[in-house]
Design an enzyme around this catalytic site. Sequence first.
Site, short mmCIF file in Angstrom:
data_model
loop_
_atom_site.label_atom_id
_atom_site.label_comp_id
_atom_site.label_asym_id
_atom_site.label_seq_id
_atom_site.Cartn_x
_atom_site.Cartn_y
_atom_site.Cartn_z
N GLY A 56 52.19 60.45 53.29
CA GLY A 56 53.55 60.18 52.81
C GLY A 56 54.40 59.77 54.00
N GLY A 99 53.62 62.11 57.08
CA GLY A 99 52.29 61.97 57.67
C GLY A 99 52.05 60.60 58.26
N SER A 143 68.18 58.19 38.21
CA SER A 143 68.92 58.32 39.47
C SER A 143 70.23 59.08 39.27
CB SER A 143 69.22 56.94 40.04
OG SER A 143 70.14 57.08 41.08
N ARG A 177 73.85 69.18 42.94
CA ARG A 177 72.72 69.30 42.02
C ARG A 177 72.53 70.70 41.46
NH1 ARG A 177 68.16 65.65 45.11
NH2 ARG A 177 69.24 63.69 44.73
N GLU A 187 58.27 67.54 53.45
CA GLU A 187 58.61 68.51 52.40
C GLU A 187 57.74 69.76 52.48
OE1 GLU A 187 59.17 66.66 48.57
OE2 GLU A 187 59.32 68.60 47.56
C1 LIG Z 1 61.22 61.23 41.72
C2 LIG Z 1 61.69 61.57 43.09
C3 LIG Z 1 62.77 60.92 43.66
C4 LIG Z 1 63.22 61.22 44.94
N1 LIG Z 1 64.28 60.53 45.45
C5 LIG Z 1 64.69 60.81 46.72
C6 LIG Z 1 65.75 60.07 47.32
O1 LIG Z 1 66.33 59.17 46.70
N2 LIG Z 1 66.12 60.35 48.59
C7 LIG Z 1 65.50 61.33 49.31
O2 LIG Z 1 65.85 61.54 50.46
N3 LIG Z 1 64.47 62.05 48.77
C8 LIG Z 1 64.05 61.81 47.50
N4 LIG Z 1 63.01 62.54 46.97
C9 LIG Z 1 62.29 63.51 47.81
C10 LIG Z 1 61.36 62.79 48.78
O3 LIG Z 1 60.79 61.67 48.16
C11 LIG Z 1 60.22 63.68 49.27
O4 LIG Z 1 60.71 64.91 49.67
C12 LIG Z 1 59.50 63.06 50.45
O5 LIG Z 1 59.14 61.74 50.17
C13 LIG Z 1 58.28 63.87 50.82
O6 LIG Z 1 57.52 63.17 51.78
P1 LIG Z 1 56.26 63.83 52.45
O7 LIG Z 1 55.73 62.86 53.40
O8 LIG Z 1 56.63 65.18 52.93
O9 LIG Z 1 55.21 64.08 51.25
P2 LIG Z 1 54.51 63.09 50.20
O10 LIG Z 1 55.07 61.75 50.21
O11 LIG Z 1 54.45 63.84 48.91
O12 LIG Z 1 53.04 62.94 50.77
C14 LIG Z 1 52.08 63.94 50.67
C15 LIG Z 1 50.77 63.40 51.19
O13 LIG Z 1 49.85 64.45 51.39
C16 LIG Z 1 48.61 64.15 50.84
N5 LIG Z 1 47.98 65.43 50.52
C17 LIG Z 1 48.54 66.52 49.90
N6 LIG Z 1 47.66 67.52 49.86
C18 LIG Z 1 46.54 67.08 50.45
C19 LIG Z 1 45.27 67.68 50.72
N7 LIG Z 1 45.00 68.92 50.38
N8 LIG Z 1 44.34 66.92 51.33
C20 LIG Z 1 44.60 65.63 51.69
N9 LIG Z 1 45.78 65.04 51.48
C21 LIG Z 1 46.73 65.76 50.87
C22 LIG Z 1 48.90 63.23 49.70
O14 LIG Z 1 47.77 62.45 49.41
C23 LIG Z 1 50.05 62.42 50.28
O15 LIG Z 1 49.50 61.39 51.07
C24 LIG Z 1 62.57 62.24 45.67
C25 LIG Z 1 61.49 62.91 45.11
C26 LIG Z 1 61.06 62.61 43.83
C27 LIG Z 1 59.92 63.39 43.25
#
Ligand SMILES: Cc1cc2nc3c(=O)[nH]c(=O)nc-3n(C[C@H](O)[C@H](O)[C@H](O)COP(=O)(O)OP(=O)(O)OC[C@H]3O[C@@H](n4cnc5c(N)ncnc54)[C@H](O)[C@@H]3O)c2cc1C
Lengths: 636, 247
Positions: free
Chosen positions: A41, A44, A283, A329, A424
């Site tokens: 994500g 990462g 949104s 929120r 997150e």
């Molecule tokens: C619908 C929606 C709308 C949003 N809108 C906004 C917004 O407008 N503005 C804002 O700031 N935030 C927003 N958020 C929140 C934000 O998108 C997330 O908090 C953020 O993108 C998380 O990023 P991340 O890299 O931590 O995790 P993620 O993008 O969830 O990535 C997780 C990664 O980990 C991998 N993974 C997980 N477990 C394992 C495992 N056991 N083994 C191997 N790989 C694994 C997955 O494959 C993925 O690649 C929104 C969230 C949602 C759900």
Amino acid sequence: MLHAKIPEGLLQDKWSNYKAQAALISPANRRNYKIIVVGTGLAGASAAASLAELGFAVEVFTFHDSARRAHSVAAQGGVNAAKNYKNDGDSIWRMFYDTLKGGDFRAREANVYRLAECSEALINHAVAQGVPFAREYSGYLSNRSFGGVQVSRTFYARGQTGQQLLLGAYQALLKQQAGHQLQLHTRHEMLDVITVNGQAQGIVARNLDTGEMSTHPCDALILATGGYGKIYYLSTLAMNCNASAIWRAHRKGAFMACPSFTQFHPTSLPQLGNYQSKLTLMSESLRNDGRIWVPKLPNEQRLAKDIPEEERDYYLERRYPSFGNLAPRDIASRAAKERIDAGFGVGPMKNAVYLDFKDAMQRDGKKTIAQRYGNLFDMYQKITGINAYNEPMMIAPAAHFSMGGLWVDYNLMSNLPGLFVLGEANFADHGANRLGANSLLQACVDGYFISPITVMDYLAKQPIQKDKTQYLAAAEKAKQEVRVQIEQLLQIQGDTTAEEFHKELGNILYKKCGLSRNQRDMELAKEEILALQLRFKTKLLIPGKESEINFELEKAMRVNDYLEMAILIVEDALQREESCGAHFREEYQTQEGEAQRNDENFAYISAWEFKGNNVFQLHKEALQFNFVTLKNRSYK
Amino acid sequence: MKLDLHIWRQASFQAKGYFEHFALDDLDEHMSVPEMLDHLNTQIIKSGGQPIAFESDCREGICGQCGFVINGNVHSPVAGTTTCQTHLRSFTNAQTLYIEPFRAAAFPIKKDLMVDRSALDRIIQAGGYIGVHTGMAPEANTHLIAHNLAEKAFDAAACIGCGACVATCKNASAMLFTSAKINHLSLLPQGAPEEQARVTNMIQQMDEEGFGACSNTGACEVVCPQGISITNIADTNRTWFKKQISN
Ligand SMILES: Cc1cc2nc3c(=O)[nH]c(=O)nc-3n(C[C@H](O)[C@H](O)[C@H](O)COP(=O)(O)OP(=O)(O)OC[C@H]3O[C@@H](n4cnc5c(N)ncnc54)[C@H](O)[C@@H]3O)c2cc1C
Ligand code: FES
């Protein structure tokens, strides 16, 4: 025992001081260090690309078939930065304060300040990568405002900001793979952390196409595995989001911080039937023009358009006259739940409230509203079949974001040396409630700007491990344990699918440990979850084998972890005898029904240690506020 | 609601595939197609069978993970809509549906409705990026980008990487996918310096992966859930020819 390792100095100097003093590794030596990143994500992919650019040997794992599908892709609204392009009084300090206050003063000052401080560089970097942010006609970057603040600091790329930022990070990642600086393993799920004397030294992963189990050593491990809001089953998260990576790290000794802090988004689409697998977010920007109401009569049978004005309760405007429909929120979600529970909900399942554009269309014309929100109205129609130009939308709160996660210090390192947690998946910046557009930022800042420095600092202070005997024994043992677990799950051969268990769990959590909580319900919830755990162990049904593509096995392992984590979520909510942010304890509210914080006894981060199945020990990291004075949040 | 389903079953890439028939009569018209398959899979599992392997994640049309062919329509009978955003109300009661995987030589079938689309990642890896390292970037407003240009770059950048364009093309060409990325980056001043190398390398990779040549039928833009236009292909061709001539 819990040491946050916050650097000395004034708030605005801490990060600069840290960077000036951080230990470095010479460019030629970096390739001798192996860093594993789990998750592609925003957190990462950005960490992996940046560390590979520095010259480290990086190995990346994701369960997705392509790095581009991580759930960051779904974020719509935007990303915040204190650029002050609008000349509206924004500054790093103001953004820091808004974020800390938005989180109801349950985050560390130093972390939050750094988030705001790095926000400007993130926008610069994203633009350089080719992220097509919205522009003014003059060619300058455009901004809009978002819930809970009074400035316009949100950068956006239509309703696909997360997608565009993620593509930037994903492309940077693939560029490093093309240069052989990085190795990406798609469709590999991390199933355990390998530790030696409490230090993270590798992972166990399962190839989801073949079932093959493998172990991978590393000098530093980064988990960037996203949020666990899907524990509630119905949520705005993708189907495969899960807590397994952080939960398994927790079982290996990493502390879990504030797991009960989950944000419920007020403008999701409501559940329409029991077959439903997820809830789609609409949104938050819709609240700029839409008015939220429910009928004044309970069990109202008339259609929205037949209910006269004086029989409508615009409850947000009534309760929060100064913020009205733009209340933050947590407050908007709770107010909706209060009306729904009191019997005023609308829709076939009586579980929604109206979001009405009638007045806005009368004021600004249908055309203007269509220009502003046309794509959202289309999306609404696609999903519900309803034309929201003719009748109000129906919305409801839904589980959305995990403020809680693995405990990390200022370095973003957990209490296990060598285990870093980004995005997150950690508990760091958002306190008890996250502000809109701050989490894309956090994921990016953790990955691009913080971890490259803090991980290098850690590695520079580590002797390179030459003797691998202890690691090899630990790796074999960890792999064996995962195998045994898989075999046990496959052998149960009961009559209930993992999905069915997940739905039941979600139901318990929504009802008894969701938008509002009380002691009696939570104690019941614990009993119900324990009973569900037992039933899972005797009634689970998984078809197929380990050595093949087996989605049911993947789901079962995730649900197994959720069932364990749910107990901790309830424990955490029980011990926090105050209301703060998204955590609303019914016993602790003012006469007007507002959250009542208790700074004297609860200004701490709860950090839980795993002591055995369903047994957890609480540690507290006291929150010190040296630069701001705590205030009550008021949006009245 | 009732539906008569014929769903493609194939145990592995090597195995022989076939349609399996299922008659369902307890469906809700508001279910999405993946939700219908969840429902069917629960029944299959409980009666001791092997569930249908299919992929989906966001279920809101943005991650690009889903995608089947339904009665010959790539993704969906509803134009410009992903499979996950297709609801049963788009079908008539008691309709017969043939559901099969995306088919293209460069997308080998893994199991049932699952295909391997990693070739698309390899095309990006060949040059679908701007070579900026973390730390290098100038102040974001240094390069002004006209509103319309930014919008045009966004239109191309909106691709979700689902591969529908390939699956619908009679030549199984990935030209819409490839040219959308080339155009997204080349339209922007930041992406211009690497334009020539990007075009050459991405197109070469596309050929190596076994995607067919583009014969401009325009079928791709019809099924694209993001409405990406085939003018991207024309733009890319122009750059590519320029490069050939200058060689
Ligand atoms: C619908 C929606 C709308 C949003 N809108 C906004 C917004 O407008 N503005 C804002 O700031 N935030 C927003 N958020 C929140 C934000 O998108 C997330 O908090 C953020 O993108 C998380 O990023 P991340 O890299 O931590 O995790 P993620 O993008 O969830 O990535 C997780 C990664 O980990 C991998 N993974 C997980 N477990 C394992 C495992 N056991 N083994 C191997 N790989 C694994 C997955 O494959 C993925 O690649 C929104 C969230 C949602 C759900
Ligand atoms: S599941 Fe994400 S686009 Fe369909």
